[in-house]
Design a protein around this motif. Sequence first.
Motif, PDB file in Angstrom:
ATOM      1  N   LEU A  31      -8.645  25.431 -26.869  1.00 57.42           N
ATOM      2  CA  LEU A  31     -10.098  25.457 -27.010  1.00 57.42           C
ATOM      3  C   LEU A  31     -10.659  24.055 -27.236  1.00 57.42           C
ATOM      4  N   SER A 166     -28.641  28.870 -24.700  1.00 55.87           N
ATOM      5  CA  SER A 166     -28.092  27.921 -25.669  1.00 55.87           C
ATOM      6  C   SER A 166     -26.988  28.522 -26.526  1.00 55.87           C
ATOM      7  N   ILE A 167     -27.074  29.828 -26.848  1.00 56.28           N
ATOM      8  CA  ILE A 167     -26.054  30.349 -27.765  1.00 56.28           C
ATOM      9  C   ILE A 167     -24.691  30.458 -27.113  1.00 56.28           C
ATOM     10  N   THR A 168     -24.626  30.433 -25.778  1.00 55.04           N
ATOM     11  CA  THR A 168     -23.319  30.604 -25.150  1.00 55.04           C
ATOM     12  C   THR A 168     -22.625  29.283 -24.911  1.00 55.04           C
ATOM     13  N   ALA A 171     -18.086  27.718 -28.653  1.00 63.11           N
ATOM     14  CA  ALA A 171     -16.748  28.270 -28.500  1.00 63.11           C
ATOM     15  C   ALA A 171     -16.775  29.671 -27.904  1.00 63.11           C
ATOM     16  N   ALA A 172     -17.911  30.385 -28.097  1.00 63.02           N
ATOM     17  CA  ALA A 172     -17.961  31.760 -27.614  1.00 63.02           C
ATOM     18  C   ALA A 172     -17.693  31.825 -26.121  1.00 63.02           C
ATOM     19  N   LEU A 175     -14.091  31.309 -25.274  1.00 58.58           N
ATOM     20  CA  LEU A 175     -13.275  32.492 -25.550  1.00 58.58           C
ATOM     21  C   LEU A 175     -13.449  33.543 -24.460  1.00 58.58           C
ATOM     22  N   MET A 176     -14.689  33.730 -24.012  1.00 54.99           N
ATOM     23  CA  MET A 176     -14.918  34.691 -22.940  1.00 54.99           C
ATOM     24  C   MET A 176     -14.145  34.275 -21.693  1.00 54.99           C
ATOM     25  N   GLY A 178     -11.477  32.470 -21.659  1.00 57.76           N
ATOM     26  CA  GLY A 178     -10.068  32.733 -21.959  1.00 57.76           C
ATOM     27  C   GLY A 178      -9.733  34.188 -21.714  1.00 57.76           C
ATOM     28  N   GLY A 179     -10.652  35.076 -22.103  1.00 60.77           N
ATOM     29  CA  GLY A 179     -10.430  36.498 -21.884  1.00 60.77           C
ATOM     30  C   GLY A 179     -10.292  36.823 -20.412  1.00 60.77           C
ATOM     31  N   LEU A 180     -11.158  36.221 -19.590  1.00 61.84           N
ATOM     32  CA  LEU A 180     -11.090  36.499 -18.148  1.00 61.84           C
ATOM     33  C   LEU A 180      -9.792  35.953 -17.558  1.00 61.84           C
TER      34      LEU A 180
END
Lengths: 195, 208, 224
Positions: A31, A166-168, A171-172, A175-176, A178-180
């Motif tokens: 990350l 802006s909120i995305t 790190a969120a 992580l998303m 990474g999930g994909l």
Amino acid sequence: MHADSLGFIFLNTVLANNFVLAMFLGLCPFLGVSGKLNTAIPMGIATSFVMLVSSISAYAVNLALVALDIEFLRLIAYIAIIASAVQLVEMTLKKYSPTLFRSLGIFLPLITTNCAILGLALFQTFKDYDFAQSVTYALGAGTGFTLAIALMAGLREKLSLSRLPSITQGAALSLMLGGLLSLSFMGFAGLGGGH
Amino acid sequence: MSRRIDNHITWDTFSQGLWRDNPVFVMLLGMCPVLAVTNSATNALAMGLATTFVLLASGGLISLIARFIPRQVRIATYIIIIATFVTMVDYVIQAISLDLYNALGAFIQLIVVNCIILGRAEAYASRHRPLNTLVNALGMGLGFTFALLCLGVVRELLGAGSLFGYDLFGPRFQPWVVMVLPAGGFLVLGAWLLLFDWLKERRDLTRC
Amino acid sequence: MSTPMAQPRAPSTAMILVLTGIAMLSGLLVVFTDQFTRPYIEENQRQAIEAAVNKVIPGSVAHKQFLLAGGKLQPVVKGAKGQVIHAGYDRDGKLLGIAAETGAQGYAGMIYLLYGYDPACECIRGIKVLKMAETPGLGDKIMSDPDFQANFKQLDARLNPEHTALIQPIVTVKHGSKQEAWEIDAISGATISSKAVGRALNASAQKLLPQLLPLIPQLEEQGQ
């Protein structure tokens, strides 16, 4: 392919049981250092090298621990080996490639607390790998780590050019992603199982 | 003397790790166990408590002896101390329940390289009195456990339709298998972070 | 640290002293914990094996462990090479079955299982998955699916007259197409995991049973 064969171990660790995407090892650098492709790849290579060195040393140390019947000191011994291996890589880099040394900066000492390295040493012990298998396992883990971090860096470089809420942007989003990536790597599971 | 001694124990000493500097949601530390062992609430709780114990024990010991440790070897000393307590936890969990031990796998031993513990040792325990350190470590540990539970509860509820092993939704429930898979860990943590970022942004907006 | 320059460098003797002291302290703590927890851990492991053997040899009340090496039964010692087998006896000391461990590559990793062989019916009487990493909700049904478990109530494992191999190798067939006593009906949606179980059983039975058969009388005597 047989489950103990070297080719199988290598492919399995690179793809199906990728250290980062399937086993969640080494997430901090995954990350933290995946913002740019040209730092991600050297980081991957440095980590791979530390993996190789500590895998070999861990194999030797474990032989000694088992022979002396003091396996309860394994964890402490491994962590000491890894710290020295990181020092070794740091000194080598400083001597032969000062530019790379500067660009990796503070991330080099952090390899010590990269759980992928300790995880590698512990897993190869739990799996009772012999010397050749351990080395293959280390090479596979390093390649898999480099692959994952490079893919991630590539994605993030592209994304930094696009407009996002802006909120995305923290790190969120990583992580998303990474999930994909992890979902797509799941497609490799079953390699070698269906014969 | 570079060591700053702050003797007051305030609510903030405790709550720092619980919320404001939550190790997982705010500092993004110790992600490996956060994602790896949170496929069920039980595993999440056990991992959280094991980490809390190591934080407390190593923090207490380090703050007791910090003044005797030469600067050059401090990291090595901290790591030895942490590894010792982790080995102890490892054996104790094996003695309590073999099933739990098998479920957590190598991740108990990997507590050693959890950045939170070494980070707290260096940033807090080495500069504060044992009592402050214990209170702060307890807060950090509980904050970490809270974060693990946040993930474990969501993932077990959606991925298996149960909570702490008790079936909640009955046999008609079609589990979202992806939630207990590795990808689910990334997605759920991402979703929690999005939620917290969104809340923070709304709060900042209303304040202006 | 805020003022590293102002601090005098500690003499190396202090460093060595501190490191040695810490190492000794940690060694002491670890040894103490090891001594204290060892009986509990061994008891846990014994119970886990006991429960698994009970499941694969139905009705057994007493178990004995042996090491099968070089065609002979030996007592189990740590670190010795060979296949560990568990013999299960009923209350009167009659041999009910023999359990052994086997494993094969599944979908997401190795599947390890224990199976029970009943010499009276020359068949496999039960399996217990010891360790696996199969996909939750799909592959992990090999542990729980009652229809799949029913395959192993009486799975044919007869040896040929020369006692060198099974008459019919154990195979996993597609869900719903099981016809013969040596076939395993796969779980639909978890074919790779089901096939791995079949492969593991076949490989172990082909190798172990020819060695085991001459030793059955010896094993029966052990129960008396």
